[in-house]
Motif scaffolding. Structure first.
Motif, PDB file in Angstrom:
ATOM      1  N   ILE A   1       0.825  -1.221   0.000  1.00  0.00           N
ATOM      2  CA  ILE A   1       0.000   0.000   0.000  1.00  0.00           C
ATOM      3  C   ILE A   1       0.852   1.261   0.000  1.00  0.00           C
ATOM      4  N   THR A   2       1.890   1.265   0.861  1.00  0.00           N
ATOM      5  CA  THR A   2       2.638   2.507   1.068  1.00  0.00           C
ATOM      6  C   THR A   2       3.945   2.574   0.282  1.00  0.00           C
ATOM      7  N   GLY A   3       4.443   1.423  -0.178  1.00  0.00           N
ATOM      8  CA  GLY A   3       5.742   1.394  -0.860  1.00  0.00           C
ATOM      9  C   GLY A   3       6.912   1.349   0.112  1.00  0.00           C
ATOM     10  N   LEU A   4       6.612   1.278   1.425  1.00  0.00           N
ATOM     11  CA  LEU A   4       7.670   1.393   2.433  1.00  0.00           C
ATOM     12  C   LEU A   4       7.713   0.173   3.346  1.00  0.00           C
TER      13      LEU A   4
ATOM     14  N   ALA B   1       9.636   0.761   9.334  1.00  0.00           N
ATOM     15  CA  ALA B   1      10.938   1.168   9.869  1.00  0.00           C
ATOM     16  C   ALA B   1      10.748   2.436  10.680  1.00  0.00           C
ATOM     17  N   SER B   2      11.666   2.643  11.628  1.00  0.00           N
ATOM     18  CA  SER B   2      11.564   3.829  12.486  1.00  0.00           C
ATOM     19  C   SER B   2      11.823   5.110  11.684  1.00  0.00           C
ATOM     20  N   TYR B   3      12.425   4.988  10.505  1.00  0.00           N
ATOM     21  CA  TYR B   3      12.727   6.123   9.616  1.00  0.00           C
ATOM     22  C   TYR B   3      11.474   6.961   9.291  1.00  0.00           C
ATOM     23  N   PHE B   4      10.357   6.312   9.056  1.00  0.00           N
ATOM     24  CA  PHE B   4       9.170   7.012   8.552  1.00  0.00           C
ATOM     25  C   PHE B   4       8.360   7.623   9.703  1.00  0.00           C
ATOM     26  N   SER B   5       7.465   8.576   9.368  1.00  0.00           N
ATOM     27  CA  SER B   5       6.855   9.409  10.415  1.00  0.00           C
ATOM     28  C   SER B   5       5.924   8.667  11.377  1.00  0.00           C
ATOM     29  N   ALA B   6       5.212   7.650  10.891  1.00  0.00           N
ATOM     30  CA  ALA B   6       4.097   7.098  11.677  1.00  0.00           C
ATOM     31  C   ALA B   6       4.481   6.716  13.104  1.00  0.00           C
ATOM     32  N   SER B   7       5.595   5.954  13.245  1.00  0.00           N
ATOM     33  CA  SER B   7       5.940   5.491  14.596  1.00  0.00           C
ATOM     34  C   SER B   7       6.398   6.666  15.466  1.00  0.00           C
TER      35      SER B   7
ATOM     36  N   THR C   1       4.351  14.144  -1.912  1.00  0.00           N
ATOM     37  CA  THR C   1       5.687  13.536  -1.748  1.00  0.00           C
ATOM     38  C   THR C   1       5.998  13.356  -0.272  1.00  0.00           C
ATOM     39  N   ASN C   2       5.673  14.369   0.536  1.00  0.00           N
ATOM     40  CA  ASN C   2       5.901  14.240   1.980  1.00  0.00           C
ATOM     41  C   ASN C   2       4.960  13.212   2.593  1.00  0.00           C
ATOM     42  N   ALA C   3       3.710  13.227   2.147  1.00  0.00           N
ATOM     43  CA  ALA C   3       2.741  12.280   2.699  1.00  0.00           C
ATOM     44  C   ALA C   3       3.172  10.846   2.418  1.00  0.00           C
ATOM     45  N   SER C   4       3.866  10.643   1.297  1.00  0.00           N
ATOM     46  CA  SER C   4       4.265   9.282   0.931  1.00  0.00           C
ATOM     47  C   SER C   4       5.394   8.762   1.827  1.00  0.00           C
ATOM     48  N   ARG C   5       5.902   9.597   2.745  1.00  0.00           N
ATOM     49  CA  ARG C   5       6.989   9.173   3.640  1.00  0.00           C
ATOM     50  C   ARG C   5       6.500   8.879   5.049  1.00  0.00           C
ATOM     51  N   THR C   6       5.196   8.881   5.255  1.00  0.00           N
ATOM     52  CA  THR C   6       4.686   8.725   6.613  1.00  0.00           C
ATOM     53  C   THR C   6       4.385   7.273   6.977  1.00  0.00           C
ATOM     54  N   LEU C   7       4.217   6.398   5.978  1.00  0.00           N
ATOM     55  CA  LEU C   7       3.721   5.023   6.173  1.00  0.00           C
ATOM     56  C   LEU C   7       2.214   5.032   6.397  1.00  0.00           C
ATOM     57  N   LEU C   8       1.558   6.142   6.064  1.00  0.00           N
ATOM     58  CA  LEU C   8       0.126   6.267   6.331  1.00  0.00           C
ATOM     59  C   LEU C   8      -0.673   6.568   5.072  1.00  0.00           C
ATOM     60  N   MET C   9       0.021   6.805   3.944  1.00  0.00           N
ATOM     61  CA  MET C   9      -0.687   7.172   2.713  1.00  0.00           C
ATOM     62  C   MET C   9      -0.721   6.010   1.727  1.00  0.00           C
ATOM     63  N   ASP C  10      -1.834   5.883   1.054  1.00  0.00           N
ATOM     64  CA  ASP C  10      -1.992   4.901  -0.017  1.00  0.00           C
ATOM     65  C   ASP C  10      -1.413   5.509  -1.295  1.00  0.00           C
TER      66      ASP C  10
ATOM     67  N   ALA D   1      -4.378   9.183  -0.584  1.00  0.00           N
ATOM     68  CA  ALA D   1      -5.151   9.604   0.596  1.00  0.00           C
ATOM     69  C   ALA D   1      -4.646   8.840   1.824  1.00  0.00           C
ATOM     70  N   TRP D   2      -4.883   9.400   3.011  1.00  0.00           N
ATOM     71  CA  TRP D   2      -4.553   8.675   4.253  1.00  0.00           C
ATOM     72  C   TRP D   2      -5.380   7.403   4.315  1.00  0.00           C
ATOM     73  N   ARG D   3      -4.796   6.334   4.866  1.00  0.00           N
ATOM     74  CA  ARG D   3      -5.523   5.072   5.015  1.00  0.00           C
ATOM     75  C   ARG D   3      -6.007   4.946   6.452  1.00  0.00           C
ATOM     76  N   GLU D   4      -7.303   4.771   6.605  1.00  0.00           N
ATOM     77  CA  GLU D   4      -7.853   4.657   7.962  1.00  0.00           C
ATOM     78  C   GLU D   4      -7.269   3.474   8.726  1.00  0.00           C
ATOM     79  N   ASP D   5      -7.088   2.334   7.987  1.00  0.00           N
ATOM     80  CA  ASP D   5      -6.584   1.149   8.707  1.00  0.00           C
ATOM     81  C   ASP D   5      -5.146   1.360   9.200  1.00  0.00           C
ATOM     82  N   LEU D   6      -4.367   2.130   8.452  1.00  0.00           N
ATOM     83  CA  LEU D   6      -2.992   2.370   8.886  1.00  0.00           C
ATOM     84  C   LEU D   6      -2.964   3.356  10.060  1.00  0.00           C
ATOM     85  N   LEU D   7      -3.797   4.394   9.977  1.00  0.00           N
ATOM     86  CA  LEU D   7      -3.887   5.333  11.097  1.00  0.00           C
ATOM     87  C   LEU D   7      -4.267   4.570  12.365  1.00  0.00           C
ATOM     88  N   GLU D   8      -5.195   3.658  12.200  1.00  0.00           N
ATOM     89  CA  GLU D   8      -5.650   2.857  13.335  1.00  0.00           C
ATOM     90  C   GLU D   8      -4.540   1.952  13.868  1.00  0.00           C
TER      91      GLU D   8
END
Ligand code: G3P
Length: 500
Positions: A126-129, A132-138, A186-195, A200-207
């Motif tokens: 989904i995210t291409g990533l 990893a701790s590198y990306f924003s989500a964690s 481009t920035n959103a694609s680095r969060t681990l939260l975007m499809d 768009a943001w993915r609800e299941d990933l945010l959850e």
């Protein structure tokens, strides 16, 4: 008539403002370094308020040095260190914690927890990533878990998250008095939260990460008017019309717009980007998939990326932590005091290893030391590490692309280092090419902003501005080249599985 575009480059070590003219040349620059906080091993933090303060100051410096006012600026573009997470209070504008920087590895346990159920690649389709701790989500999750009351406030809609593009944009467009809370694809694609597909943001990933959707910025294209500057007296009323994460921005500034085109930027880390056009390509060789750019309501363009965490920051480390050199450029002189690294290899796995290895458990290693080794050998091995890591990533790009790259376009601070660029060409076995304007990171954001307001007509005009400055041809015997790459890879294995 406004004859200039201003780019704000909010980077890992400094914030800069650069004014460009219509020909894409640098007219003036303002720059300020900000503090790096490293309170524990593996932790790296920034003070987001200090960053915002510096951004305002460098805008003043850049305009002042060229004797310009906001009326001379047709549009402002923003480019930024990616992934670094800021969480702030929407009413006071104050961050609830220091920004957690992309290099920070404190969230490995959050990542491990999620990877236990489905592995590190569970979100990659989904995210291409990888996880990893590198990306924003964690990093966002960590702040919500550790700052008292943060989760409740985030759920009540009181807190906002942003990478530093969003943080700067929100402050520039009004802050608590109506700041625009937006990021680009481009920035959103680095969060681990975007499809990657729907953008768009993915609800299941945010959850999965426990992040309330209310704190997320709106995702927009990389080139459109997001709002106008309100808080900067110098720029008041000027449209802010471009946002690109810094590596995508450098690719755009290198006029590498089409599938098959690429660049490598030598900054704090090194990031090789290979365009795949409108196609989403998943790597079989340790690269990540990312959004390259999206212009207005046009289609998104994608890329494969080889991210290397530590290159320029290794030279800073030699300066600040070891005191081996007094200034970063001195490393070249010191490296030249020896004919080669004397068999010394330096694997700078300070944040684990990123592409193509993705080994969070790796730690820095210097191997091959003998009584003969001296400061020159260490300096040389450190510089060579930059080139060896790029070779690892280029091999992955070639394997994924199926057709080897025939040359590598380079940019970033370290491309001033002649010895490094020659060694890079030697190790890759293909020419390394530097453009006239090496400020490509800021230039890309300026291009995106200028396109949105009609300052430049389109990609063809921008392509015509790219000019070669210098080219390094490979000169090392191929057998010797491969011998050294084999030795490097052996050194890499020594840095892995390190437990003290
Ligand atoms: O992904 C991190 C990258 O965006 C940082 O770039 O140039 O600030 O080292 P730089």
């Amino acid at each position: 008539m406004s004859d200039y575009v201003l780019a704000i480059d909010q980077g890992t070590t400094s914030s800069r403002a650069i004014v460009f003219d219509r020909s894409g040349r640098v007219v003036s620059v303002g720059q300020q370094e900000h503090e790096q906080f490293m309170p524990q091993p593996g932790w790296v933090e920034h003070d987001a308020m200090q960053i915002w303060q510096h951004v305002q100051e460098v805008i003043g410096t850049a305009l002042g040095r060229a004797d310009l006012t906001g009326h001379d600026i047709a549009a402002v573009g923003i480019t930024n260190q990616r992934e670094t997470a800021v969480v702030w209070d929407r009413r006071t504008g104050l961050p609830v914690h220091r920004a957690i920087v992309w290099q920070d590895t404190r969230t490995q346990d959050i990542v491990d927890r999620l990877a236990a159920d489905g592995g590190t690649d569970r979100f990659a389709p989904i995210t291409g990533l990888p996880l990893a701790s590198y990306f924003s989500a964690s990093k966002i999750a960590w702040i919500l878990e550790h700052v008292p009351g943060a989760r409740e406030r985030a759920e009540a809609g009181e807190l906002l998250f942003g990478t530093t593009d969003s943080w700067v944009l929100w402050n520039l467009t009004g802050g608590p008095e109506g700041g625009v809370h937006v990021t680009d694809v481009t920035n959103a694609s680095r969060t681990l939260l975007m499809d990657l597909r729907t953008l768009a943001w993915r609800e299941d990933l945010l959850e999965a990460f426990g992040i309330p959707a209310a704190m997320m910025p709106e995702i927009r294209s990389s080139s459109e008017v997001y709002g106008v500057a309100e808080t900067s007296s110098l720029l008041r009323g000027t449209p802010i019309a471009g946002i690109l994460g810094d590596q995508q921005s450098a690719t755009f500034g290198q006029a590498a717009f089409s599938a098959g085109e690429s660049k490598n930027t030598y900054g704090t880390g090194c990031f090789l980007i290979f365009q795949t056009g409108e196609e989403i390509v998943h790597s079989a060789n340790g690269l990540i998939t990312t959004v390259a750019f999206q212009l207005g309501d046009g289609p998104a363009h994608y890329a494969l990326e080889g991210s290397i965490a530590v290159t320029g920051s290794l030279i800073q480390w030699l300066r600040d932590q070891l005191g081996l050199i007094r200034s970063a450029p001195e490393v070249e002189q010191l490296a030249r005091t020896v004919p080669d690294s004397g068999g010394v290899y330096f694997v700078p796995a300070f944040s684990g290893l990123f592409a193509p290895y993705w080994r969070p458990d790796a730690r820095g290693a210097i191997v091959g030391l003998t009584r003969y080794s001296n400061r020159g050998h260490i300096a040389r091995a450190a510089l060579e590490a930059v080139a060896f890591q790029t070779r690892d990533v280029l091999d992955a790009v070639n394997a994924d692309a199926g057709v080897p790259l025939t040359e590598l376009r380079v940019d970033g601070g370290m491309v001033a280092n002649e010895a490094l660029m020659q060694f890079q060409a030697d190790l890759l076995g293909v020419p390394v090419v530097r453009p006239e304007v090496t400020e490509t990171t800021a230039l890309g954001a300026a291009y995106a902003a200028g396109l949105a307001v009609g300052f430049w007509s389109g990609l063809d005009e921008l392509r015509g501005k790219w000019r070669e400055d210098r080219r390094w041809e490979p000169a090392l015997d191929p057998a010797e080249r491969e011998r050294r790459v084999r030795a490097w890879r052996k050194a890499v294995t020594k840095s892995m599985d390190w437990v003290d």
